[in-house]
Design an enzyme around this catalytic site. Structure first.
Site, mmCIF file in Angstrom:
data_model
loop_
_atom_site.group_PDB
_atom_site.id
_atom_site.type_symbol
_atom_site.label_atom_id
_atom_site.label_comp_id
_atom_site.label_asym_id
_atom_site.label_seq_id
_atom_site.Cartn_x
_atom_site.Cartn_y
_atom_site.Cartn_z
ATOM 1 N N HIS A 1 39.594 39.021 35.422
ATOM 2 C CA HIS A 1 39.744 38.075 34.301
ATOM 3 C C HIS A 1 39.277 36.661 34.687
ATOM 4 O O HIS A 1 40.059 35.699 34.664
ATOM 5 C CB HIS A 1 41.200 38.053 33.813
ATOM 6 C CG HIS A 1 41.339 37.550 32.403
ATOM 7 N ND1 HIS A 1 42.324 37.957 31.542
ATOM 8 C CD2 HIS A 1 40.600 36.659 31.689
ATOM 9 C CE1 HIS A 1 42.201 37.341 30.380
ATOM 10 N NE2 HIS A 1 41.142 36.540 30.444
ATOM 11 N N GLU B 1 47.000 44.186 32.523
ATOM 12 C CA GLU B 1 46.603 43.424 33.711
ATOM 13 C C GLU B 1 47.718 42.482 34.152
ATOM 14 O O GLU B 1 48.520 42.065 33.318
ATOM 15 C CB GLU B 1 45.312 42.628 33.419
ATOM 16 C CG GLU B 1 45.461 41.552 32.351
ATOM 17 C CD GLU B 1 44.141 40.864 32.030
ATOM 18 O OE1 GLU B 1 43.143 41.537 31.707
ATOM 19 O OE2 GLU B 1 44.127 39.617 32.106
ATOM 20 N N ALA C 1 36.733 40.509 26.541
ATOM 21 C CA ALA C 1 37.586 39.986 25.460
ATOM 22 C C ALA C 1 39.065 40.041 25.861
ATOM 23 O O ALA C 1 39.628 39.033 26.302
ATOM 24 C CB ALA C 1 37.319 40.751 24.180
ATOM 25 N N ARG C 2 39.671 41.180 25.725
ATOM 26 C CA ARG C 2 41.079 41.358 26.092
ATOM 27 C C ARG C 2 41.321 42.807 26.455
ATOM 28 O O ARG C 2 40.721 43.703 25.850
ATOM 29 C CB ARG C 2 42.007 41.034 24.912
ATOM 30 C CG ARG C 2 42.358 39.581 24.736
ATOM 31 C CD ARG C 2 43.245 39.050 25.863
ATOM 32 N NE ARG C 2 43.534 37.642 25.684
ATOM 33 C CZ ARG C 2 42.769 36.644 26.116
ATOM 34 N NH1 ARG C 2 41.665 36.895 26.777
ATOM 35 N NH2 ARG C 2 43.128 35.381 25.914
ATOM 36 N N GLY D 1 31.904 35.660 17.267
ATOM 37 C CA GLY D 1 32.371 34.270 17.221
ATOM 38 C C GLY D 1 31.466 33.421 18.096
ATOM 39 O O GLY D 1 30.313 33.772 18.357
HETATM 40 C C1 8YV Z 1 41.839 32.337 30.310
HETATM 41 C C2 8YV Z 1 40.775 33.664 28.419
HETATM 42 O O1 8YV Z 1 41.488 32.010 31.599
HETATM 43 O O2 8YV Z 1 40.424 31.707 27.168
HETATM 44 C C3 8YV Z 1 40.776 32.883 27.159
HETATM 45 O O3 8YV Z 1 41.128 33.444 26.112
HETATM 46 O O4 8YV Z 1 40.888 34.831 28.397
HETATM 47 C C4 8YV Z 1 40.601 32.955 29.717
HETATM 48 O O5 8YV Z 1 39.642 31.953 29.566
HETATM 49 C C5 8YV Z 1 43.050 33.198 30.377
HETATM 50 O O6 8YV Z 1 43.437 33.644 29.128
HETATM 51 C C6 8YV Z 1 44.232 32.458 31.005
HETATM 52 O O7 8YV Z 1 44.842 31.596 30.104
#
Ligand code: 8YV
Length: 328
Positions: A285, A267, A237-238, A154
């Site tokens: 993160h 997490e 990513a996640r 992406g």
């Molecule tokens: C956020 C992230 O800080 O944008 C995303 O998807 O993972 C991070 O930029 C986090 O998700 C908190 O909302």
């Protein structure tokens, strides 16, 4: 005036702007709400500004039929059940674009720190263990000229590919749900490959795909076994895309050389097996965390809420099919 919930601490300037438009219930103490607390605080709210830590699913939406908009301060929105939003005509928004380059910078930095053993060597120095130079001390692997593999191509994946190809002379291979159009592949010389080829050929593999049921444990023991023993893995990513327990085993047995992780399964808890390993760089993160970008994310989330609850089209809807919103 609509009532909204700002579910986590936020920049005072953004909060002040929201207060010009809404009656705001503000979680200024930055408590991470339990599902029950979150549900209590959503009573009577037409909108909510959330982060990735707040889960909004069918049961929450059913308990709060007056809730019209959830503005997530993140590009990822796996904490929101979009099918449930669609079914109930509730709008979700996210914060794409404003964080692309910042997050790509961090992904590249984490990949470099991993390849060049920066965290491990820094701990060694701080521990007072640096007493002499040695020819093979913290010898890592090169980044320039190495094959950069990207899973998920992406906006952020493409921004990382540009850094690698144009700045570091890296051949880029990628796998994604869909192949990029030729005019986007061309300038970075990116080669579309199947997942098995990506795993087999990448020297540095970076994960930048969204989390979904389909990407759960996309990198587990079987995938790690296909990677080069000299390869590194970087996840910005996640959590949940990587099987962290399998990764810890692969790292301890040196089946891959090192990993850089900014996101974790469950997490902010981190698998203790990872904490004990030298060949992993761990960050909490923070890939999108620069002052400017976090402000831009907060502002965009606020813009989305303000527009949507005024009955206008918000800048970055996730599920625009529910527009125009009824009852705002
Ligand atoms: C956020 C992230 O800080 O944008 C995303 O998807 O993972 C991070 O930029 C986090 O998700 C908190 O909302």
């Amino acid at each position: 005036m609509h009532r909204i919930l700002v579910a986590r601490a936020l920049y005072p300037e953004t909060l002040a702007r929201l207060r010009q438009h809404f009656e705001v219930d503000y979680n200024g103490d930055d408590i991470v709400f339990s599902p029950r607390e979150l549900s209590q605080r959503l009573q009577g709210k037409a909108g909510a500004l959330t982060t990735g830590s707040e889960r909004i699913d069918a049961s929450v939406l059913d308990a709060h039929p007056q809730l019209r908009v959830v503005a997530n301060m993140a590009v990822g929105y796996n904490n929101l059940d979009i099918a449930a939003f669609d079914a109930r005509g509730v709008l979700a928004t996210n914060t794409p674009d404003v964080l692309t380059e910042t997050t790509a910078d961090f992904g590249f930095a984490l990949m470099m720190a991993t390849a060049r053993r920066m965290a491990e060597s820094e701990h060694f120095l701080r521990a007072g263990q640096w007493t002499k130079w040695r020819y093979d001390m913290f010898a890592g692997s090169d980044v320039h000229g190495a094959t950069l593999g990207i899973l998920g191509m992406g906006r952020i994946g493409q921004a990382i590919a540009r850094r690698g190809a144009l700045g570091f002379g890296m051949p880029v291979i990628y796998h994604n749900r869909s192949r990029l159009p030729a005019d986007q592949e061309g300038p970075i010389g990116a080669r579309y490959v199947d997942k098995a080829t990506l795993l087999r050929e990448a020297d540095h593999l970076v994960l930048v795909l969204p989390y979904s049921a389909g990407s759960h444990h996309a990198i587990g023991a079987a995938e790690l076994a296909q990677m080069k023993p000299t390869a590194t893995l970087t996840n910005i990513a996640r959590g949940g895309i990587v099987d962290d327990a399998a990764l810890a085993r692969a790292l301890s047995e040196r089946r891959i050389s090192a990993a850089g992780l900014d996101v974790f399964e469950g997490e902010p808890a981190v698998n203790p097996a990872l904490l004990d390993l030298p060949n992993v760089v761990l960050t909490p993160h923070i890939a999108s965390a620069t002052e400017r970008t976090r402000r831009a994310m907060a502002d965009l989330a606020a813009d989305n809420l303000i527009a949507a609850l005024a009955g206008s089209r918000p800048p970055t809807p996730v599920n625009p099919g529910v527009l125009p919103l009824a009852g705002v």
